[in-house]
Design a protein around this motif. Structure first.
Motif, PDB file in Angstrom:
ATOM      1  N   SER A 146      42.793  34.797  44.857  1.00 36.87           N
ATOM      2  CA  SER A 146      42.288  34.425  46.180  1.00 36.87           C
ATOM      3  C   SER A 146      40.774  34.370  46.166  1.00 36.87           C
ATOM      4  CB  SER A 146      42.757  35.441  47.234  1.00 36.87           C
ATOM      5  OG  SER A 146      44.167  35.438  47.355  1.00 36.87           O
ATOM      6  N   TYR A 147      40.230  33.357  46.824  1.00 41.06           N
ATOM      7  CA  TYR A 147      38.778  33.208  46.907  1.00 41.06           C
ATOM      8  C   TYR A 147      38.439  32.372  48.145  1.00 41.06           C
ATOM      9  CZ  TYR A 147      40.136  28.775  44.803  1.00 41.06           C
ATOM     10  OH  TYR A 147      40.765  27.587  44.557  1.00 41.06           O
ATOM     11  N   ASN A 148      37.205  32.512  48.627  1.00 42.25           N
ATOM     12  CA  ASN A 148      36.749  31.726  49.771  1.00 42.25           C
ATOM     13  C   ASN A 148      36.355  30.326  49.328  1.00 42.25           C
ATOM     14  OD1 ASN A 148      37.165  33.937  51.373  1.00 42.25           O
ATOM     15  ND2 ASN A 148      35.002  34.435  51.638  1.00 42.25           N
ATOM     16  N   SER A 149      36.819  29.348  50.083  1.00 45.79           N
ATOM     17  CA  SER A 149      36.528  27.951  49.767  1.00 45.79           C
ATOM     18  C   SER A 149      35.247  27.498  50.457  1.00 45.79           C
ATOM     19  CB  SER A 149      37.694  27.070  50.230  1.00 45.79           C
ATOM     20  OG  SER A 149      37.428  25.706  49.991  1.00 45.79           O
ATOM     21  N   ASP A 150      34.522  26.606  49.800  1.00 43.82           N
ATOM     22  CA  ASP A 150      33.313  26.044  50.398  1.00 43.82           C
ATOM     23  C   ASP A 150      33.663  25.062  51.509  1.00 43.82           C
ATOM     24  OD1 ASP A 150      31.704  27.452  48.619  1.00 43.82           O
ATOM     25  OD2 ASP A 150      31.737  25.830  47.138  1.00 43.82           O
ATOM     26  N   LYS A 151      32.763  24.909  52.454  1.00 41.00           N
ATOM     27  CA  LYS A 151      32.942  23.951  53.538  1.00 41.00           C
ATOM     28  C   LYS A 151      32.864  22.533  52.989  1.00 41.00           C
ATOM     29  CE  LYS A 151      30.959  22.471  57.956  1.00 41.00           C
ATOM     30  NZ  LYS A 151      29.850  22.681  58.924  1.00 41.00           N
ATOM     31  N   ILE A 152      33.742  21.676  53.466  1.00 36.80           N
ATOM     32  CA  ILE A 152      33.763  20.275  53.028  1.00 36.80           C
ATOM     33  C   ILE A 152      32.856  19.448  53.929  1.00 36.80           C
ATOM     34  CG2 ILE A 152      35.212  18.210  52.793  1.00 36.80           C
ATOM     35  CD1 ILE A 152      37.523  20.069  52.044  1.00 36.80           C
TER      36      ILE A 152
ATOM     37  N   ALA B  20      52.481  38.504  45.824  1.00 38.36           N
ATOM     38  CA  ALA B  20      52.661  39.471  44.742  1.00 38.36           C
ATOM     39  C   ALA B  20      51.656  39.213  43.627  1.00 38.36           C
ATOM     40  CB  ALA B  20      54.082  39.391  44.201  1.00 38.36           C
ATOM     41  N   VAL B  21      51.275  40.267  42.927  1.00 36.50           N
ATOM     42  CA  VAL B  21      50.353  40.208  41.794  1.00 36.50           C
ATOM     43  C   VAL B  21      49.106  39.390  42.162  1.00 36.50           C
ATOM     44  CG1 VAL B  21      50.326  40.037  39.273  1.00 36.50           C
ATOM     45  CG2 VAL B  21      52.512  39.990  40.449  1.00 36.50           C
ATOM     46  N   ASN B  22      48.462  39.790  43.248  1.00 36.54           N
ATOM     47  CA  ASN B  22      47.313  39.049  43.764  1.00 36.54           C
ATOM     48  C   ASN B  22      45.999  39.711  43.366  1.00 36.54           C
ATOM     49  OD1 ASN B  22      46.607  36.739  45.678  1.00 36.54           O
ATOM     50  ND2 ASN B  22      45.361  38.407  46.474  1.00 36.54           N
ATOM     51  N   VAL B  23      45.019  38.862  43.006  1.00 35.98           N
ATOM     52  CA  VAL B  23      43.691  39.333  42.624  1.00 35.98           C
ATOM     53  C   VAL B  23      42.661  38.637  43.514  1.00 35.98           C
ATOM     54  CG1 VAL B  23      41.978  39.494  40.779  1.00 35.98           C
ATOM     55  CG2 VAL B  23      44.438  39.637  40.233  1.00 35.98           C
ATOM     56  N   ASN B  24      41.844  39.415  44.209  1.00 30.27           N
ATOM     57  CA  ASN B  24      40.781  38.844  45.042  1.00 30.27           C
ATOM     58  C   ASN B  24      39.530  38.609  44.195  1.00 30.27           C
ATOM     59  OD1 ASN B  24      41.856  38.704  47.809  1.00 30.27           O
ATOM     60  ND2 ASN B  24      42.075  40.919  47.579  1.00 30.27           N
ATOM     61  N   LEU B  25      39.005  37.405  44.304  1.00 28.82           N
ATOM     62  CA  LEU B  25      37.823  37.031  43.535  1.00 28.82           C
ATOM     63  C   LEU B  25      36.606  36.884  44.437  1.00 28.82           C
ATOM     64  CD1 LEU B  25      39.396  34.285  41.239  1.00 28.82           C
ATOM     65  CD2 LEU B  25      39.071  36.711  40.730  1.00 28.82           C
TER      66      LEU B  25
ATOM     67  N   GLU C 192      34.231  31.995  40.036  1.00 29.99           N
ATOM     68  CA  GLU C 192      34.900  33.003  39.218  1.00 29.99           C
ATOM     69  C   GLU C 192      36.299  32.541  38.830  1.00 29.99           C
ATOM     70  OE1 GLU C 192      35.794  37.841  39.279  1.00 29.99           O
ATOM     71  OE2 GLU C 192      35.013  36.831  41.072  1.00 29.99           O
ATOM     72  N   PHE C 193      36.989  31.891  39.783  1.00 28.34           N
ATOM     73  CA  PHE C 193      38.316  31.358  39.472  1.00 28.34           C
ATOM     74  C   PHE C 193      38.239  30.273  38.392  1.00 28.34           C
ATOM     75  CE2 PHE C 193      41.476  27.997  40.087  1.00 28.34           C
ATOM     76  CZ  PHE C 193      42.641  28.718  39.871  1.00 28.34           C
ATOM     77  N   LEU C 194      37.246  29.408  38.464  1.00 29.39           N
ATOM     78  CA  LEU C 194      37.122  28.331  37.478  1.00 29.39           C
ATOM     79  C   LEU C 194      36.908  28.878  36.072  1.00 29.39           C
ATOM     80  CD1 LEU C 194      34.994  25.691  39.419  1.00 29.39           C
ATOM     81  CD2 LEU C 194      37.468  25.717  39.033  1.00 29.39           C
ATOM     82  N   LEU C 195      36.184  29.975  35.956  1.00 29.74           N
ATOM     83  CA  LEU C 195      36.014  30.605  34.649  1.00 29.74           C
ATOM     84  C   LEU C 195      37.342  31.137  34.130  1.00 29.74           C
ATOM     85  CD1 LEU C 195      32.668  32.578  35.164  1.00 29.74           C
ATOM     86  CD2 LEU C 195      33.028  30.524  33.758  1.00 29.74           C
ATOM     87  N   LEU C 196      38.137  31.731  35.015  1.00 30.80           N
ATOM     88  CA  LEU C 196      39.459  32.228  34.621  1.00 30.80           C
ATOM     89  C   LEU C 196      40.383  31.076  34.241  1.00 30.80           C
ATOM     90  CD1 LEU C 196      39.928  34.951  37.376  1.00 30.80           C
ATOM     91  CD2 LEU C 196      39.654  35.374  34.931  1.00 30.80           C
TER      92      LEU C 196
END
Length: 255
Positions: free
Chosen positions: A120-126, A208-213, A218-222
């Protein structure tokens, strides 16, 4: 895949399926149909799902109803069978499309699967560009907008006749509800199939099995690391090669 199911099962004892705190009701329910082609060179192979958007003026939740049923069935399995192995043997298919998006005011939180985890991560405004095109979708007069998102161009048809600044997935922020959306190559297509002004509880699944980023970067690196080697430990070479060949074909991302 069964390892993913086992991970879900092991945390069910401390897991709630909805957020019972601060209950809110929707003003509108929108059903969308989504088609996703992960390999732009093979448009004959695709995933599709029926998605749901529940929204009021301040909050919304976009999700795959099949995931709600999956968690309900899994919970039933834990009550029916006595051990994890029995549950895993009575396999419940895990939906292929599992992302969801929770919006509160201006905060848009995307949850998307990668391997056996949900991140999970916050998305940028479009930043949308409003165009002059107009067309009818069912009974609604719709206007065209476009935006560049994640190095791709998206087109959205929205209607001000339903005054919710909402849409599928993270595509929000227009002066009305998005009824149709697609990217330039139409490897991602989403369209509304039903719209009802109705009251329903807006409750977020506790994935389930959730990771907050910290953020999407950070997600793109993963994701980059996962595409290079998607396993936590050593696996037989033939399994690794087969999985890497599958991953190499993915050139369209929705996250």
């Amino acid at each position: 895949m069964k390892n993913i199911i086992k991970n879900f099962i092991l945390i069910l004892s401390s897991f709630s399926f909805t957020n019972g705190q601060n209950k809110k009701s929707s003003d509108v329910e929108v059903k969308y149909h989504m088609k996703y082609i992960s390999d732009s060179l093979n448009k004959e192979t695709y995933l599709e799902a029926d998605m749901t958007l529940l929204s009021n003026k301040n909050e919304s939740y976009y999700f795959n109803g099949a995931m709600v049923k999956f968690y309900q069935d899994l919970k039933y399995q834990t009550k029916t069978f006595s051990n994890v192995q029995d549950i895993a043997n009575n396999y419940i298919p895990l939906p292929k499309i599992r992302h969801n998006v929770w919006k509160i005011n201006d905060i848009i939180k995307v949850t998307t699967p990668l391997g056996k985890y949900n991140y999970s991560y916050n998305s940028d405004k479009i930043e949308w560009e409003l165009l002059g095109d107009i067309k009818k979708i069912e009974k609604y007069t719709c206007h065209l907008a476009k935006a560049t998102v994640d190095n791709d161009i998206y087109f959205a048809w929205y209607t001000t006749e339903i005054p919710f600044s909402e849409g599928p997935f993270k595509f929000k922020g227009l002066p009305g509800l998005i009824l149709e959306l697609h990217n330039k190559n139409k490897t991602i297509e989403i369209h509304a199939t039903n719209i009802e002004m109705k009251k329903m509880e807006i409750s977020k699944m506790r994935d389930a099995v959730n990771v907050n980023l910290k953020d999407r970067a950070e997600f793109l690196l993963l994701r980059e690391r996962y595409l290079k080697y998607p396993f936590d430990s050593n696996y037989p070479k033939e399994i690794v090669d087969r999985k890497l060949e599958q991953l190499r074909k993915i050139n369209v991302f929705l996250d």
